[in-house]
Design a protein around this motif. Structure first.
Motif, PDB file in Angstrom:
ATOM      1  N   LYS A  25       0.922  -1.219  -0.027  1.00  0.00           N
ATOM      2  CA  LYS A  25      -0.056   0.113   0.166  1.00  0.00           C
ATOM      3  C   LYS A  25       0.725   1.318  -0.063  1.00  0.00           C
ATOM      4  N   LEU A  26       0.511   2.210  -0.831  1.00  0.00           N
ATOM      5  CA  LEU A  26       1.221   3.650  -0.669  1.00  0.00           C
ATOM      6  C   LEU A  26       0.454   4.465   0.238  1.00  0.00           C
ATOM      7  N   PRO A  27       0.986   5.369   0.832  1.00  0.00           N
ATOM      8  CA  PRO A  27       0.538   6.319   1.665  1.00  0.00           C
ATOM      9  C   PRO A  27      -0.640   7.059   0.841  1.00  0.00           C
ATOM     10  N   LEU A  28      -1.699   7.535   1.577  1.00  0.00           N
ATOM     11  CA  LEU A  28      -2.890   8.368   1.098  1.00  0.00           C
ATOM     12  C   LEU A  28      -2.242   9.587   0.078  1.00  0.00           C
ATOM     13  N   ASP A  29      -1.035  10.089   0.735  1.00  0.00           N
ATOM     14  CA  ASP A  29      -0.342  11.601   0.275  1.00  0.00           C
ATOM     15  C   ASP A  29       0.717  11.176  -0.463  1.00  0.00           C
TER      16      ASP A  29
END
Length: 95
Positions: free
Chosen positions: A21-25
């Motif tokens: 998962k990549l960070p939301l930002d």
């Protein structure tokens, strides 16, 4: 599995972990860290997710030539010249 027969000795082997998962930002982090445009950050993130150039072009609705131009701009801003280097640099900011 087939045996590899390369005309040169391998001096470096890069192992890239599953993207996870990549960070939301994530896009904002890349924009701030490397002065990327939102489009360039999107391309970098898609590469980090393991997408091919063809997939990225279709997903973004651009030609492969436009994508190549964006990649050249990204390479210049990150000071690299290969997708593997781009991914490693981007992941260093995102992890």
């Amino acid at each position: 599995r087939a045996a590899w027969s390369l005309p040169f000795a391998i001096s470096v082997l890069a192992v890239i972990r599953s993207p996870g998962k990549l960070p939301l930002d994530a896009a904002q982090r890349l924009i701030r860290a490397f002065d990327l445009t939102p489009a360039e950050a999107d391309v970098a993130l898609l590469l980090c997710q393991g997408r091919s150039r063809d997939e990225i072009a279709v997903r973004r609705g651009v030609s492969l030539e436009t994508l190549r131009s964006q990649l050249r701009a990204i390479y210049s801003k990150l000071g690299c010249n290969r997708e593997t280097e781009l991914i490693l640099l981007a992941r260093s900011v995102l992890d």
